[in-house]
Enzyme design. Structure first.
Site, PDB file in Angstrom:
ATOM      1  CE  LYS A 232       3.079  22.586 -28.155  1.00 48.23           C
ATOM      2  NZ  LYS A 232       3.303  23.344 -29.399  1.00 48.23           N
TER       3      LYS A 232
ATOM      4  CG  ASP B 289       4.570  25.756 -26.926  1.00 46.92           C
ATOM      5  OD1 ASP B 289       4.408  25.833 -28.143  1.00 46.92           O
ATOM      6  OD2 ASP B 289       3.696  26.146 -26.112  1.00 46.92           O
TER       7      ASP B 289
HETATM    8  N1  GLU Z   1       6.106  24.920 -30.161  1.00 46.15           N
HETATM    9  C1  GLU Z   1       6.241  25.225 -31.557  1.00 46.15           C
HETATM   10  C2  GLU Z   1       4.905  25.078 -32.258  1.00 46.15           C
HETATM   11  O1  GLU Z   1       3.880  25.302 -31.646  1.00 46.15           O
HETATM   12  C3  GLU Z   1       7.395  24.497 -32.219  1.00 46.15           C
HETATM   13  C4  GLU Z   1       7.362  23.001 -32.153  1.00 46.15           C
HETATM   14  C5  GLU Z   1       8.617  22.301 -32.678  1.00 46.15           C
HETATM   15  O2  GLU Z   1       9.515  22.966 -33.192  1.00 46.15           O
HETATM   16  O3  GLU Z   1       8.655  21.076 -32.570  1.00 46.15           O
HETATM   17  O4  GLU Z   1       4.798  24.779 -33.417  1.00 46.15           O
END
Ligand code: GLU
Length: 446
Positions: A128, A168
């Protein structure tokens, strides 16, 4: 060592070594309590110290972002990428731009992401990242320059087989476009190093809808298992972003009655349920309107209620789709007193420990985000494989794959989460993901 003392030892070790990171500690506590009993009956897991190793990020990259705003002033923000675990695939997870972003938030999100990605069955590790930059009130040109400055540093740490960011909170289609444009020019490579791209340059059908649609596909599985159905069910949704609006769209299509949406300023209530047209209008206008939910009430009827959350509304189903810790113990009690029978998380960790405990005590199905919102990252995984093949799949085929993946996650939760007649979805999700990660860790050695 017993489960309890091992739990206490690990949590106090984390709190001592990584102080002032409450969200990170909270996410670890939630998972570790469920996985220790499995850890204890596997000597090879103990031999490899798998639980402690899974709790700490493999790498954290921190950098400063210098960029020029529209008044020619140079601003400074912090950027991070937490590469939590690369055991089962390239690091994978979104980027968040929000003033609350710090290492605690990103470490909790990267940790959760690792377990979520394992549940999808696709080859993706967990990560993240993001910045404490607040995009609210910024011009389009400022957003572009910020994204370019952010990528100026991040590009050297990512790549299609290394680490693949996506969106996100506050990082959507527009930001991904600017980030990808910067990456492509800095690296002089056109490759799938970011997901959530526009269809014109390597994006995938269904990616935009995937988190919200996946949440409703999971809800369908839960309802089927409990011999229940969506028709005419009252559904309270919080949030008004991509996840909330696409969940509302799919729920409405399947004859559920979505009666609320919300944002940080209040909530929208409609006793008759939102129509597809109203939701489509909100999707189309969420960027241009200052408060799209207030405008929804003005244009289509329904009520705008300031400074309140929707958790006191009488409902059958609650889908928290806004942000972490948005639903606390009191909110959970209010939901239960008002007849709520199902809670599925669209956001990451929206329910506090107290709220989760209340749902567990009431023994209603409560599905944690790492299972119920995994549709977004699952579609990212499918975008990665389409990019690797330089081919694009159809909307229908990908929508079916999304349904299959959500169903498989549901099955894993049911299999591992049996608790004398009640399905403990949280425990099921934690254990199923843990088994995959621990097996990979042991096989790869120290
Ligand atoms: N932010 C999204 C999640 O919390 C997607 C992450 C992604 O597609 O890499 O899963």
């Amino acid at each position: 060592m017993s489960n309890e003392s091992q739990y206490d030892t690990l949590i106090s070790w984390l709190e001592t070594n990584y102080p002032n990171e409450p969200e990170y500690h909270q996410a670890v506590r939630e998972i570790v309590k469920d996985i220790l009993p499995v850890y204890h009956v596997h000597d090879e897991y103990k031999q490899h110290n798998v639980v402690t190793r899974l709790c700490v990020p493999e790498r954290i990259i921190q950098f400063s972002i210098f960029w020029q705003n529209d008044n020619n002033e140079v601003e400074v923000h912090q950027g991070w990428r937490v590469q939590h675990c690369g055991l089962i695939g390239p690091y994978k997870g979104g980027l968040r731009f929000h003033p609350t972003v710090n290492t605690s938030i990103l470490k909790f999100l990267a940790f959760e992401q690792t377990f979520k990605n394992a549940l999808t069955g696709l080859p993706m590790g967990g990560a993240k990242g993001g910045s404490n930059f607040n995009p609210k009130g910024r011009s389009d040109a400022e957003i572009m320059r910020f994204c370019q400055a952010f990528m100026m540093e991040l590009h050297r740490h990512i790549g299609p087989n290394t680490d693949v960011p996506a969106g996100d909170i506050n990082v959507g289609n527009r930001e991904i476009g600017y980030l990808y444009g910067a990456y492509r020019r800095l690296e002089n490579r056109f490759e799938g190093a970011i997901t959530g791209k526009h269809l014109e340059f390597g994006g995938s059908h269904v990616r935009t809808e995937a988190t919200g649609f996946g949440l409703i596909y999971m809800l369908q599985c839960v309802l089927d298992t409990h011999e229940d159905s969506m028709a005419a069910k009252r559904i309270v949704i919080s949030g008004a972003g991509n996840v909330a609006l696409h969940a509302a769209l799919k729920a409405t299509e399947l004859e559920g009655k979505v009666i609320t949406l919300s944002n940080s300023r209040g909530y929208y209530f409609n006793e008759n349920g939102l129509s597809q047209d109203m939701i489509q209008w909100a999707i189309a206008n969420k960027k241009s309107e200052d408060n799209v939910l207030c405008a929804l009430a003005d244009n289509y009827g329904g009520e705008w209620i300031s400074d309140k959350t929707p958790w006191n509304v009488k409902t059958d189903i609650a889908l928290p789709c806004a942000t972490q810790n948005e639903l606390d113990g009191e909110d959970a009690k209010a939901l239960l007193n008002n007849g709520c029978q199902y809670v599925l998380e669209g956001a990451n960790m929206p329910c506090t420990d107290d709220a989760q405990r209340a749902f567990a005590e009431a023994q209603i199905p409560y599905v944690p985000g790492k299972a119920s919102n995994a549709g977004g990252v699952a579609l990212s995984g499918l975008e990665m494989s389409q990019n690797a093949k330089f081919r694009r799949s159809s909307f229908d085929k990908l929508d079916q794959s999304l349904k299959d993946i959500m169903q498989s996650i549901h099955e894993q939760c049911v299999e591992e989460g049996q608790d004398s007649g009640w399905i403990n979805y949280s425990r099921g999700a934690n254990i199923a993901a843990f088994r995959r990660l621990a097996t990979a860790m042991v096989a790869q050695g120290v």
